[in-house]
Design a protein around this motif. Sequence first.
Motif, mmCIF file in Angstrom:
data_model
loop_
_atom_site.group_PDB
_atom_site.id
_atom_site.type_symbol
_atom_site.label_atom_id
_atom_site.label_comp_id
_atom_site.label_asym_id
_atom_site.label_seq_id
_atom_site.Cartn_x
_atom_site.Cartn_y
_atom_site.Cartn_z
ATOM 1 N N GLN A 44 33.686 40.687 34.796
ATOM 2 C CA GLN A 44 33.289 41.997 35.330
ATOM 3 C C GLN A 44 34.081 42.092 36.821
ATOM 4 O O GLN A 44 34.081 43.361 37.153
ATOM 5 C CB GLN A 44 31.852 42.107 35.750
ATOM 6 N N MET A 45 34.777 41.294 37.267
ATOM 7 C CA MET A 45 35.419 41.113 38.346
ATOM 8 C C MET A 45 36.931 40.908 38.328
ATOM 9 O O MET A 45 37.341 40.215 37.276
ATOM 10 C CB MET A 45 34.834 40.449 39.226
ATOM 11 N N ILE A 46 37.858 41.315 39.227
ATOM 12 C CA ILE A 46 39.113 40.897 39.353
ATOM 13 C C ILE A 46 39.343 39.526 39.165
ATOM 14 O O ILE A 46 38.234 38.848 39.865
ATOM 15 C CB ILE A 46 39.740 41.362 40.475
ATOM 16 N N ALA A 47 40.039 38.869 38.581
ATOM 17 C CA ALA A 47 40.111 37.391 38.357
ATOM 18 C C ALA A 47 40.076 36.565 39.734
ATOM 19 O O ALA A 47 39.315 35.503 39.609
ATOM 20 C CB ALA A 47 41.609 36.912 37.578
ATOM 21 N N GLY A 48 40.751 36.822 40.557
ATOM 22 C CA GLY A 48 40.943 35.835 41.709
ATOM 23 C C GLY A 48 39.498 36.011 42.250
ATOM 24 O O GLY A 48 38.801 35.031 43.199
ATOM 25 N N PHE A 49 38.700 37.098 42.551
ATOM 26 C CA PHE A 49 37.421 37.447 43.097
ATOM 27 C C PHE A 49 36.276 36.526 42.593
ATOM 28 O O PHE A 49 35.549 35.555 42.843
ATOM 29 C CB PHE A 49 37.008 38.589 43.141
ATOM 30 N N ASP A 50 36.535 36.417 40.789
ATOM 31 C CA ASP A 50 35.404 35.794 40.178
ATOM 32 C C ASP A 50 35.562 34.369 40.328
ATOM 33 O O ASP A 50 34.533 33.682 40.552
ATOM 34 C CB ASP A 50 36.051 36.217 38.696
ATOM 35 N N LYS A 51 36.935 33.643 40.375
ATOM 36 C CA LYS A 51 37.187 32.533 40.667
ATOM 37 C C LYS A 51 36.770 31.902 41.969
ATOM 38 O O LYS A 51 36.330 30.952 42.157
ATOM 39 C CB LYS A 51 38.600 32.093 40.189
ATOM 40 N N GLY A 52 37.023 32.754 42.863
ATOM 41 C CA GLY A 52 36.722 32.524 44.402
ATOM 42 C C GLY A 52 35.332 32.186 44.807
ATOM 43 O O GLY A 52 35.238 31.657 45.775
ATOM 44 N N VAL A 53 34.609 32.752 44.065
ATOM 45 C CA VAL A 53 33.152 32.452 44.509
ATOM 46 C C VAL A 53 32.298 31.263 44.007
ATOM 47 O O VAL A 53 31.658 30.829 44.227
ATOM 48 C CB VAL A 53 32.330 33.765 43.962
ATOM 49 N N THR A 57 27.871 28.368 48.114
ATOM 50 C CA THR A 57 26.368 28.439 48.041
ATOM 51 C C THR A 57 25.828 29.574 48.755
ATOM 52 O O THR A 57 26.419 30.331 49.425
ATOM 53 C CB THR A 57 26.141 27.197 48.852
ATOM 54 N N VAL A 58 24.519 30.091 48.400
ATOM 55 C CA VAL A 58 23.754 30.910 49.122
ATOM 56 C C VAL A 58 23.789 30.794 50.366
ATOM 57 O O VAL A 58 23.506 29.897 51.157
ATOM 58 C CB VAL A 58 22.255 30.963 48.558
ATOM 59 N N GLY A 59 24.106 32.036 51.124
ATOM 60 C CA GLY A 59 24.367 32.183 52.555
ATOM 61 C C GLY A 59 25.778 31.730 52.973
ATOM 62 O O GLY A 59 26.102 32.184 54.204
ATOM 63 N N GLU A 60 26.643 31.003 52.211
ATOM 64 C CA GLU A 60 27.899 30.936 52.498
ATOM 65 C C GLU A 60 28.642 32.238 52.504
ATOM 66 O O GLU A 60 28.860 33.044 51.901
ATOM 67 C CB GLU A 60 28.617 29.918 51.666
ATOM 68 N N THR A 61 29.752 32.176 53.518
ATOM 69 C CA THR A 61 30.694 33.051 53.785
ATOM 70 C C THR A 61 32.100 32.510 53.852
ATOM 71 O O THR A 61 32.466 31.481 54.156
ATOM 72 C CB THR A 61 30.627 33.890 55.034
ATOM 73 N N LYS A 62 32.880 33.196 52.862
ATOM 74 C CA LYS A 62 34.248 32.836 52.587
ATOM 75 C C LYS A 62 35.338 33.721 52.586
ATOM 76 O O LYS A 62 35.075 34.916 52.098
ATOM 77 C CB LYS A 62 34.255 31.863 51.352
ATOM 78 N N THR A 63 36.535 33.538 53.033
ATOM 79 C CA THR A 63 37.646 34.466 52.792
ATOM 80 C C THR A 63 38.505 34.177 51.485
ATOM 81 O O THR A 63 38.895 32.886 51.661
ATOM 82 C CB THR A 63 38.472 34.532 54.162
ATOM 83 N N GLU A 130 48.571 42.543 48.033
ATOM 84 C CA GLU A 130 47.601 41.254 48.277
ATOM 85 C C GLU A 130 46.415 41.844 48.973
ATOM 86 O O GLU A 130 46.509 42.722 49.690
ATOM 87 C CB GLU A 130 48.360 40.415 49.251
ATOM 88 N N LEU A 131 45.211 41.291 48.434
ATOM 89 C CA LEU A 131 43.840 41.582 48.745
ATOM 90 C C LEU A 131 43.038 40.381 49.433
ATOM 91 O O LEU A 131 43.393 39.280 49.093
ATOM 92 C CB LEU A 131 43.014 42.029 47.690
ATOM 93 N N ASN A 132 42.631 40.751 50.483
ATOM 94 C CA ASN A 132 41.675 39.789 51.350
ATOM 95 C C ASN A 132 40.095 40.202 51.036
ATOM 96 O O ASN A 132 39.924 41.542 51.294
ATOM 97 C CB ASN A 132 42.126 39.593 52.681
ATOM 98 N N PHE A 133 39.276 39.386 50.638
ATOM 99 C CA PHE A 133 37.899 39.759 50.685
ATOM 100 C C PHE A 133 37.230 38.683 51.475
ATOM 101 O O PHE A 133 37.259 37.400 51.439
ATOM 102 C CB PHE A 133 37.466 39.481 49.453
ATOM 103 N N GLU A 134 36.186 39.333 52.483
ATOM 104 C CA GLU A 134 35.244 38.332 53.220
ATOM 105 C C GLU A 134 34.020 38.611 52.147
ATOM 106 O O GLU A 134 33.430 39.582 52.152
ATOM 107 C CB GLU A 134 34.915 38.663 54.562
#
Length: 141
Positions: A44-53, A57-63, A130-134
């Motif tokens: 349902q999501m782009i591959a890197g986003f899907d794999k990146g999460v 853990t709940v409450g964790e923030t990651k770039t 290149e995309l960056n997601f927080e």
Amino acid sequence: MPQTVRKGDKIRVHYTGTLNDGSVFDSSVLNKRPPLEFTVGAGQMIAGFDKGVEGMTVGETKTLKLAPEEAYGRRRDDMLVTVEANRMPKGYTPRVGDQLQMGRRPVTVAAVKDDGSVTLDANHSLAGKELNFEVTVVEIL
């Protein structure tokens, strides 16, 4: 012990997506939308986003820093098509940057030539970038 996101989990996340120059292209946080809900690994999501999460853990923030191949792919020349002016909607004057629908696919007017023909670009607007997601995991359902 905090819950860890695994493939197959339905989760909710808040995110802000930026380009390398810092410009924001989308954000559930800044646009005051509810968290994004999806099933990890379901496509349902782009591959890197899907794999990146996965593993968060709940409450964790990651770039997440995604190469084009992990996001919307490289720009493709075969996604450019030139059509004759008479194929445009009656009464429409195309301008570079206009957004149109070609069937079910959104396209952008890339060029208007002197002969009246129009080049349409069916690449995703973020293709080749290149995309960056927080990302913050809000909940595992």
